[in-house]
Each structure stands twice: as structure tokens, then as C-alpha cells.
Design a protein around this motif. Structure first.
Motif, PDB file in Angstrom:
ATOM      1  N   PRO A  41       0.819  -1.209   0.000  1.00 29.64           N
ATOM      2  CA  PRO A  41       0.000   0.000   0.000  1.00 29.64           C
ATOM      3  C   PRO A  41       0.851   1.256   0.000  1.00 29.64           C
ATOM      4  CG  PRO A  41      -0.408  -1.329   1.961  1.00 29.64           C
ATOM      5  CD  PRO A  41       0.632  -2.034   1.182  1.00 29.64           C
ATOM      6  N   ARG A  42       0.271   2.298  -0.514  1.00 32.74           N
ATOM      7  CA  ARG A  42       0.925   3.597  -0.584  1.00 32.74           C
ATOM      8  C   ARG A  42      -0.011   4.640   0.020  1.00 32.74           C
ATOM      9  NH1 ARG A  42       4.897   1.362  -1.057  1.00 32.74           N
ATOM     10  NH2 ARG A  42       6.284   1.092  -2.821  1.00 32.74           N
ATOM     11  N   ILE A  43       0.539   5.783   0.414  1.00 34.59           N
ATOM     12  CA  ILE A  43      -0.301   6.884   0.892  1.00 34.59           C
ATOM     13  C   ILE A  43      -1.295   7.243  -0.212  1.00 34.59           C
ATOM     14  CG2 ILE A  43      -0.279   9.357   1.459  1.00 34.59           C
ATOM     15  CD1 ILE A  43       2.392   8.880   2.893  1.00 34.59           C
ATOM     16  N   GLY A  44      -2.554   7.394   0.143  1.00 36.40           N
ATOM     17  CA  GLY A  44      -3.593   7.740  -0.826  1.00 36.40           C
ATOM     18  C   GLY A  44      -4.306   6.527  -1.398  1.00 36.40           C
ATOM     19  N   ALA A  45      -3.787   5.324  -1.123  1.00 36.08           N
ATOM     20  CA  ALA A  45      -4.407   4.091  -1.645  1.00 36.08           C
ATOM     21  C   ALA A  45      -5.404   3.541  -0.624  1.00 36.08           C
ATOM     22  CB  ALA A  45      -3.339   3.052  -1.929  1.00 36.08           C
ATOM     23  N   LYS A  46      -6.308   2.695  -1.123  1.00 37.07           N
ATOM     24  CA  LYS A  46      -7.247   2.029  -0.230  1.00 37.07           C
ATOM     25  C   LYS A  46      -6.459   1.050   0.648  1.00 37.07           C
ATOM     26  CE  LYS A  46     -12.029   1.484  -0.523  1.00 37.07           C
ATOM     27  NZ  LYS A  46     -12.122   2.730   0.205  1.00 37.07           N
ATOM     28  N   ALA A  47      -6.716   1.041   1.937  1.00 36.41           N
ATOM     29  CA  ALA A  47      -6.036   0.094   2.829  1.00 36.41           C
ATOM     30  C   ALA A  47      -6.550  -1.311   2.549  1.00 36.41           C
ATOM     31  CB  ALA A  47      -6.304   0.472   4.278  1.00 36.41           C
ATOM     32  N   PRO A  48      -5.661  -2.309   2.442  1.00 35.94           N
ATOM     33  CA  PRO A  48      -6.127  -3.678   2.174  1.00 35.94           C
ATOM     34  C   PRO A  48      -7.111  -4.167   3.248  1.00 35.94           C
ATOM     35  CG  PRO A  48      -3.737  -3.517   1.925  1.00 35.94           C
ATOM     36  CD  PRO A  48      -4.200  -2.217   2.516  1.00 35.94           C
ATOM     37  N   GLU A  49      -8.240  -4.707   2.792  1.00 36.58           N
ATOM     38  CA  GLU A  49      -9.242  -5.262   3.727  1.00 36.58           C
ATOM     39  C   GLU A  49      -8.639  -6.515   4.376  1.00 36.58           C
ATOM     40  OE1 GLU A  49     -11.539  -5.466   6.027  1.00 36.58           O
ATOM     41  OE2 GLU A  49     -13.064  -4.560   4.794  1.00 36.58           O
ATOM     42  N   PHE A  50      -9.020  -6.790   5.607  1.00 38.97           N
ATOM     43  CA  PHE A  50      -8.598  -8.031   6.260  1.00 38.97           C
ATOM     44  C   PHE A  50      -9.631  -8.424   7.289  1.00 38.97           C
ATOM     45  CE2 PHE A  50      -6.590  -4.556   8.675  1.00 38.97           C
ATOM     46  CZ  PHE A  50      -7.122  -4.781   9.928  1.00 38.97           C
ATOM     47  N   GLU A  51      -9.623  -9.704   7.617  1.00 36.62           N
ATOM     48  CA  GLU A  51     -10.372 -10.192   8.778  1.00 36.62           C
ATOM     49  C   GLU A  51      -9.369 -10.997   9.581  1.00 36.62           C
ATOM     50  OE1 GLU A  51     -14.114 -12.024   8.056  1.00 36.62           O
ATOM     51  OE2 GLU A  51     -14.381 -12.435  10.191  1.00 36.62           O
ATOM     52  N   ALA A  52      -9.277 -10.737  10.875  1.00 33.81           N
ATOM     53  CA  ALA A  52      -8.208 -11.361  11.655  1.00 33.81           C
ATOM     54  C   ALA A  52      -8.660 -11.685  13.065  1.00 33.81           C
ATOM     55  CB  ALA A  52      -7.009 -10.413  11.704  1.00 33.81           C
ATOM     56  N   GLN A  53      -7.989 -12.691  13.631  1.00 36.97           N
ATOM     57  CA  GLN A  53      -8.220 -13.024  15.040  1.00 36.97           C
ATOM     58  C   GLN A  53      -7.452 -12.011  15.900  1.00 36.97           C
ATOM     59  OE1 GLN A  53      -6.548 -16.770  16.323  1.00 36.97           O
ATOM     60  NE2 GLN A  53      -8.068 -16.999  17.949  1.00 36.97           N
ATOM     61  N   THR A  54      -8.120 -11.455  16.901  1.00 38.56           N
ATOM     62  CA  THR A  54      -7.451 -10.490  17.787  1.00 38.56           C
ATOM     63  C   THR A  54      -7.753 -10.842  19.238  1.00 38.56           C
ATOM     64  OG1 THR A  54      -9.169  -8.831  18.245  1.00 38.56           O
ATOM     65  CG2 THR A  54      -8.138  -8.714  16.072  1.00 38.56           C
ATOM     66  N   THR A  55      -7.101 -10.119  20.131  1.00 33.75           N
ATOM     67  CA  THR A  55      -7.351 -10.322  21.565  1.00 33.75           C
ATOM     68  C   THR A  55      -8.756  -9.875  21.966  1.00 33.75           C
ATOM     69  OG1 THR A  55      -6.258  -8.197  21.848  1.00 33.75           O
ATOM     70  CG2 THR A  55      -4.940 -10.170  22.312  1.00 33.75           C
ATOM     71  N   HIS A  56      -9.441  -9.151  21.079  1.00 37.51           N
ATOM     72  CA  HIS A  56     -10.839  -8.745  21.333  1.00 37.51           C
ATOM     73  C   HIS A  56     -11.791  -9.505  20.399  1.00 37.51           C
ATOM     74  CE1 HIS A  56      -9.706  -4.595  23.328  1.00 37.51           C
ATOM     75  NE2 HIS A  56      -8.988  -5.609  23.796  1.00 37.51           N
ATOM     76  N   GLY A  57     -11.381 -10.646  19.901  1.00 38.75           N
ATOM     77  CA  GLY A  57     -12.227 -11.434  18.992  1.00 38.75           C
ATOM     78  C   GLY A  57     -11.916 -11.129  17.536  1.00 38.75           C
ATOM     79  N   GLN A  58     -12.752 -11.697  16.644  1.00 41.51           N
ATOM     80  CA  GLN A  58     -12.546 -11.529  15.203  1.00 41.51           C
ATOM     81  C   GLN A  58     -12.847 -10.079  14.796  1.00 41.51           C
ATOM     82  OE1 GLN A  58     -11.527 -14.434  14.208  1.00 41.51           O
ATOM     83  NE2 GLN A  58     -11.438 -14.256  11.979  1.00 41.51           N
ATOM     84  N   LEU A  59     -11.936  -9.437  14.060  1.00 43.36           N
ATOM     85  CA  LEU A  59     -12.164  -8.046  13.623  1.00 43.36           C
ATOM     86  C   LEU A  59     -11.827  -7.904  12.143  1.00 43.36           C
ATOM     87  CD1 LEU A  59     -10.680  -5.922  16.579  1.00 43.36           C
ATOM     88  CD2 LEU A  59     -13.083  -6.105  15.903  1.00 43.36           C
ATOM     89  N   LYS A  60     -12.562  -7.008  11.464  1.00 40.02           N
ATOM     90  CA  LYS A  60     -12.301  -6.693  10.055  1.00 40.02           C
ATOM     91  C   LYS A  60     -11.903  -5.223   9.963  1.00 40.02           C
ATOM     92  CE  LYS A  60     -16.507  -7.529   8.456  1.00 40.02           C
ATOM     93  NZ  LYS A  60     -17.306  -7.961   9.600  1.00 40.02           N
ATOM     94  N   LEU A  61     -11.139  -4.889   8.927  1.00 45.23           N
ATOM     95  CA  LEU A  61     -10.809  -3.474   8.728  1.00 45.23           C
ATOM     96  C   LEU A  61     -12.090  -2.660   8.577  1.00 45.23           C
ATOM     97  CD1 LEU A  61      -8.801  -1.158   8.251  1.00 45.23           C
ATOM     98  CD2 LEU A  61      -8.874  -1.714   5.816  1.00 45.23           C
ATOM     99  N   SER A  62     -13.067  -3.229   7.858  1.00 42.63           N
ATOM    100  CA  SER A  62     -14.302  -2.461   7.594  1.00 42.63           C
ATOM    101  C   SER A  62     -15.098  -2.167   8.871  1.00 42.63           C
ATOM    102  CB  SER A  62     -15.168  -3.167   6.552  1.00 42.63           C
ATOM    103  OG  SER A  62     -15.351  -4.505   6.911  1.00 42.63           O
ATOM    104  N   ASP A  63     -14.783  -2.881   9.989  1.00 46.06           N
ATOM    105  CA  ASP A  63     -15.427  -2.546  11.272  1.00 46.06           C
ATOM    106  C   ASP A  63     -15.082  -1.119  11.703  1.00 46.06           C
ATOM    107  OD1 ASP A  63     -16.465  -5.092  11.464  1.00 46.06           O
ATOM    108  OD2 ASP A  63     -14.776  -5.863  12.639  1.00 46.06           O
ATOM    109  N   TYR A  64     -13.973  -0.574  11.175  1.00 44.67           N
ATOM    110  CA  TYR A  64     -13.500   0.751  11.601  1.00 44.67           C
ATOM    111  C   TYR A  64     -13.988   1.872  10.682  1.00 44.67           C
ATOM    112  CZ  TYR A  64     -10.531  -1.758  14.846  1.00 44.67           C
ATOM    113  OH  TYR A  64     -10.093  -2.546  15.866  1.00 44.67           O
ATOM    114  N   ARG A  65     -14.802   1.516   9.666  1.00 41.79           N
ATOM    115  CA  ARG A  65     -15.336   2.547   8.762  1.00 41.79           C
ATOM    116  C   ARG A  65     -16.036   3.640   9.568  1.00 41.79           C
ATOM    117  NH1 ARG A  65     -15.265   1.676   3.230  1.00 41.79           N
ATOM    118  NH2 ARG A  65     -13.259   0.716   3.546  1.00 41.79           N
TER     119      ARG A  65
END
Ligand code: BEZ
Length: 222
Positions: free
Chosen positions: A14-38
């Protein structure tokens, strides 16, 4: 010497100004996706490994700015190539040892999927750990800033707060911010791009302009 597949294939990060790559990942607070932060700003940051001293100082420092960031509609999300059990044990140990609660989730990126998509692994430095990377992602999911630090240097988290203030000020007032700027200080007008605009700027801007391309104005604190 024979090259590995990773060395032959030139990755596109990724570069500045580009769309951040979407992901879904296991975290210490459960499963999270980048789109959860929209709708919120996100500081996605990687650290080399759990249970290491510089990373521990960074986690304590990040926890200390979590409230400051929240006031700026900004969340923190950590990441390393460690298991969720390791993250949980380390976070618990930080609380027991330093009396500091870690309020943000941490991605357990054991298969390096998120780290690879963002270019957090710098093979010249380490092939098994993420470097100290920071990605500032805006409410529309666009990468607005990236900071890379080596394994041996802990980051300055106040600079990350300053960066968020600068980006939000730029968005709100359509201005730029000078070196070492802090909220409340004068901001920079983007330089004119035509001769006519340059002349107009000098005629109208008065003493706030040191030169046709160098004009400041005050906007007060955000
Ligand atoms: C640390 O966090 O202390 C550390 C991690 C990797 C390499 C060097 C130091």
C-alpha cells in the motif's frame, strides 16, 4: 546464490492515498475486520514480538495515548506474528508487572496474511518479525500516512497524536501544516499553482505571506 520466491516476486505494498487492504483477523478482542473501523480513524501498528522489552515500552506508551486518540475519533489496533495466547499472556503480564491495562485489540497474525498485505515484514531486517510500522487509515479506509521504524528503535507516540491532529486539521480547513506544527499554531496555505494566483496571494494576504509561495494563517485549536 539462488533467490527465494519472495525475493523474485516484487510485492506491491500500500501507498499513501491508496485504499487500505481489507482483512479479517483473530485479535485479543475477537474476530475483527478493517471495515469494522469505517467512520473512524485507525492507527494500525505492528511490533516485532511479544515479551520483548522495547515492544513492552511501546505498548505502555500506546495505552497512555489511547484516550487522547479516542477524543480524536481514532482507534488503535496492534499486530505481530504471534499467537492470540501469546498476546493474551503478554498483555496480562504487562498489567501485572507495570500496572498498565492494554485497552486496544492486538491481531494474532500467525500466517502473516495481514503483515504481508501491508508490507510490515522487512526481509533485510527480519524474515520472521514485523518491523515497527504505523498505518494511519482515515474513516473512508484510505491510507493517509505510514511510519516505519527498525526493530531496535521504540516509536514516539506523541508524534502519532500530532500526525492525527495535522491530518484532521488538513481535512477540516484545507491547509497544510509546517515542520514541528502543534494544534493552535499557524498553518500553511497550499502554494498557488498559477502566476495569477501567486500575484493575488501577495496582494491580499498582507503580512502573513513571506513570499508568494509561503503564506500562513491562524485557525485556532481544533
Ligand atoms: C524489543 O522489543 O526489545 C526488540 C524486539 C526485536 C529486536 C530488538 C528489540
Amino acid at each position: 546464490m539462488q533467490q527465494t520466491v519472495e525475493e523474485i516476486i516484487v510485492p506491491i505494498f500500500p501507498r499513501i492515498g491508496a485504499k487500505a487492504p481489507e482483512f479479517e483477523a483473530q485479535t485479543t478482542h475477537g474476530q475483527l475486520k478493517l471495515s469494522d473501523y469505517r467512520g473512524s480513524w485507525l492507527v494500525l501498528f505492528s511490533h516485532p514480538a511479544d515479551f520483548t522489552p522495547v515492544c513492552t515500552t511501546e505498548f505502555i506508551a500506546f495505552s497512555e495515548i489511547a484516550m487522547e486518540l479516542k477524543k480524536r475519533n481514532t482507534d488503535l489496533l496492534g499486530l505481530s506474528i504471534d499467537s492470540v495466547y501469546s498476546h493474551i499472556a503478554w498483555v496480562r503480564n504487562i498489567e501485572e508487572t507495570f500496572d498498565v491495562k492494554i485497552p486496544f485489540p492486538v491481531i494474532a497474525d500467525l500466517d502473516k496474511r495481514v503483515a504481508s498485505a501491508y508490507g510490515m515484514i522487512m526481509p533485510g531486517e527480519s524474515k520472521t518479525e514485523t518491523s515497527r510500522c504505523v498505518y494511519v487509515i482515515d474513516p473512508d479506509g484510505i491510507i493517509r500516512a505510514m511510519i516505519y521504524y527498525p526493530l531496535t528503535t521504540g516509536r514516539n507516540v506523541q508524534e502519532i497524536v500530532r500526525l492525527i491532529d495535522a491530518l484532521q486539521t488538513t481535512d477540516k480547513h484545507r491547509v497544510a501544516t509546517p515542520a514541528n506544527w502543534k494544534p493552535g499554531e499557524a498553518v500553511i496555505l497550499p502554494p498557488p499553482v498559477t502566476q495569477e494566483m501567486a500575484e493575488e496571494r501577495m496582494e491580499n494576504a498582507g503580512r502573513d505571506c513571506a513570499a508568494w509561495y509561503f503564506c500562513k494563517r491562524t485557525i485556532g485549536k481544533n
